[in-house]
Design a protein around this motif. Sequence first.
Motif, short mmCIF file in Angstrom:
data_model
loop_
_atom_site.label_atom_id
_atom_site.label_comp_id
_atom_site.label_asym_id
_atom_site.label_seq_id
_atom_site.Cartn_x
_atom_site.Cartn_y
_atom_site.Cartn_z
N ALA A 1 98.19 72.19 106.15
CA ALA A 1 99.07 71.47 105.53
C ALA A 1 100.26 71.42 106.72
O ALA A 1 100.58 72.51 107.34
CB ALA A 1 99.71 71.87 104.34
N GLY A 2 100.85 70.25 106.85
CA GLY A 2 101.90 70.08 107.86
C GLY A 2 101.47 69.44 109.28
O GLY A 2 101.92 68.94 109.97
N ASP A 3 99.95 69.71 109.56
CA ASP A 3 99.46 69.10 110.85
C ASP A 3 99.42 67.66 110.12
O ASP A 3 99.65 67.06 109.16
CB ASP A 3 98.06 69.55 111.05
CG ASP A 3 98.21 71.10 111.38
OD1 ASP A 3 99.45 71.30 112.00
OD2 ASP A 3 96.93 71.76 111.41
N TRP A 4 98.94 66.78 111.35
CA TRP A 4 98.67 65.43 111.08
C TRP A 4 97.39 65.12 111.63
O TRP A 4 96.74 65.66 112.64
CB TRP A 4 99.92 64.60 111.51
CG TRP A 4 100.12 64.71 113.09
CD1 TRP A 4 101.12 65.74 113.29
CD2 TRP A 4 99.42 64.36 114.09
NE1 TRP A 4 101.26 65.95 114.56
CE2 TRP A 4 100.40 65.04 115.12
CE3 TRP A 4 98.62 63.34 114.37
CZ2 TRP A 4 99.79 64.89 116.54
CZ3 TRP A 4 98.22 63.09 115.71
CH2 TRP A 4 99.02 63.87 116.94
N VAL A 5 96.83 63.96 111.14
CA VAL A 5 95.69 63.11 111.97
C VAL A 5 96.18 61.90 112.29
O VAL A 5 96.90 61.27 111.68
CB VAL A 5 94.61 62.91 110.98
CG1 VAL A 5 93.82 64.28 110.77
CG2 VAL A 5 94.74 62.20 109.78
N GLU A 6 95.52 61.12 113.41
CA GLU A 6 95.80 60.15 114.01
C GLU A 6 94.99 59.11 113.43
O GLU A 6 93.84 59.33 113.22
CB GLU A 6 95.44 60.22 115.45
CG GLU A 6 95.93 58.95 116.01
CD GLU A 6 97.66 58.64 116.40
OE1 GLU A 6 98.02 57.62 116.22
OE2 GLU A 6 98.25 59.78 116.46
N THR A 7 95.40 57.87 112.84
CA THR A 7 94.75 56.90 112.33
C THR A 7 94.41 55.69 113.30
O THR A 7 95.11 55.66 114.46
CB THR A 7 95.56 56.33 111.07
OG1 THR A 7 96.50 55.41 111.39
CG2 THR A 7 96.01 57.46 110.03
N ALA A 8 93.29 54.76 112.86
CA ALA A 8 93.06 53.60 113.51
C ALA A 8 93.22 52.54 112.69
O ALA A 8 92.69 52.60 111.38
CB ALA A 8 91.40 53.99 114.09
N VAL A 9 93.72 51.34 113.08
CA VAL A 9 93.57 50.14 112.35
C VAL A 9 92.55 49.47 112.81
O VAL A 9 92.28 49.05 114.03
CB VAL A 9 95.05 49.50 112.51
CG1 VAL A 9 95.05 48.21 111.95
CG2 VAL A 9 96.20 50.34 112.19
N HIS A 10 91.73 49.04 111.78
CA HIS A 10 90.52 48.29 112.26
C HIS A 10 90.78 46.90 111.62
O HIS A 10 91.35 46.70 110.48
CB HIS A 10 89.30 48.64 111.51
CG HIS A 10 88.87 50.08 112.04
ND1 HIS A 10 89.01 51.31 111.50
CD2 HIS A 10 88.45 50.18 113.32
CE1 HIS A 10 88.81 52.32 112.00
NE2 HIS A 10 88.35 51.83 113.29
N ASP A 11 90.53 45.81 112.26
CA ASP A 11 90.89 44.50 111.90
C ASP A 11 89.70 43.46 112.10
O ASP A 11 88.93 43.84 112.82
CB ASP A 11 92.24 43.91 112.63
CG ASP A 11 93.06 43.10 111.64
OD1 ASP A 11 92.39 42.32 110.79
OD2 ASP A 11 94.09 42.63 112.04
N PHE A 12 89.65 42.39 111.46
CA PHE A 12 88.69 41.46 111.70
C PHE A 12 89.07 40.16 112.32
O PHE A 12 90.02 39.37 111.54
CB PHE A 12 88.10 41.21 110.15
CG PHE A 12 87.82 42.42 109.39
CD1 PHE A 12 86.61 43.10 109.47
CD2 PHE A 12 88.81 43.03 108.42
CE1 PHE A 12 86.22 44.23 108.86
CE2 PHE A 12 88.26 44.18 107.80
CZ PHE A 12 87.30 44.85 108.11
#
Length: 191
Positions: A42-53
């Motif tokens: 808790a308090g850490d983060w994950v990097e996200t990815a945006v997927h698009d069409f």
Amino acid sequence: MSPKNILMLVGDFVEDYEAMVPFQALTMVGHHVQAVCPGKRAGDWVETAVHDFEGFQTYTEKRGHRFLLNGDFSGARPEDFDALYLPGGRAPEYLRMKEEVQALIRSFFQAGKPVACICHGGQFLSAAGVLAGRQVTFYPDIRPEVELAGATWMDVPMDTAVVDGNLVTGGAWPTHPDFLAKFLAVLDGGR
């Protein structure tokens, strides 16, 4: 509808919309969503990815946002949660290989608790061995592996989710309106 405790399993490069939007929407309607990641706290983060069409042969991928974790995977006990939410993106590709992730997922199925799974999140379910006899839809590129895991693929439009008992599945983030509505209904006992 009474508030539920929902466990959300994420990892680096989880699909941005499939983590952020459900986390916010489910919280907005009164549920408590605890986002966890193996190896993080808790308090850490994950990097996200945006997927698009965008008209290419496959989706495009762009860097997303930092998604803050509000729980510890190591302390997440299935008996403390009413439901499980599994987003897609890159995270399922490598997290599904962890035995502790597979065991966690199996425990929700064994208890008959609601599970919502979208896009490449289906890779979690195929690795955990919980798809036999289930009717599902996910991102079309993982169809062969979920069928090999014993599921029946439902060929529905990308804006349509599939419900099979306690399991709600969807193709990708464009499915959110139908997917989240059906998950909320399952959370409320199918009403």
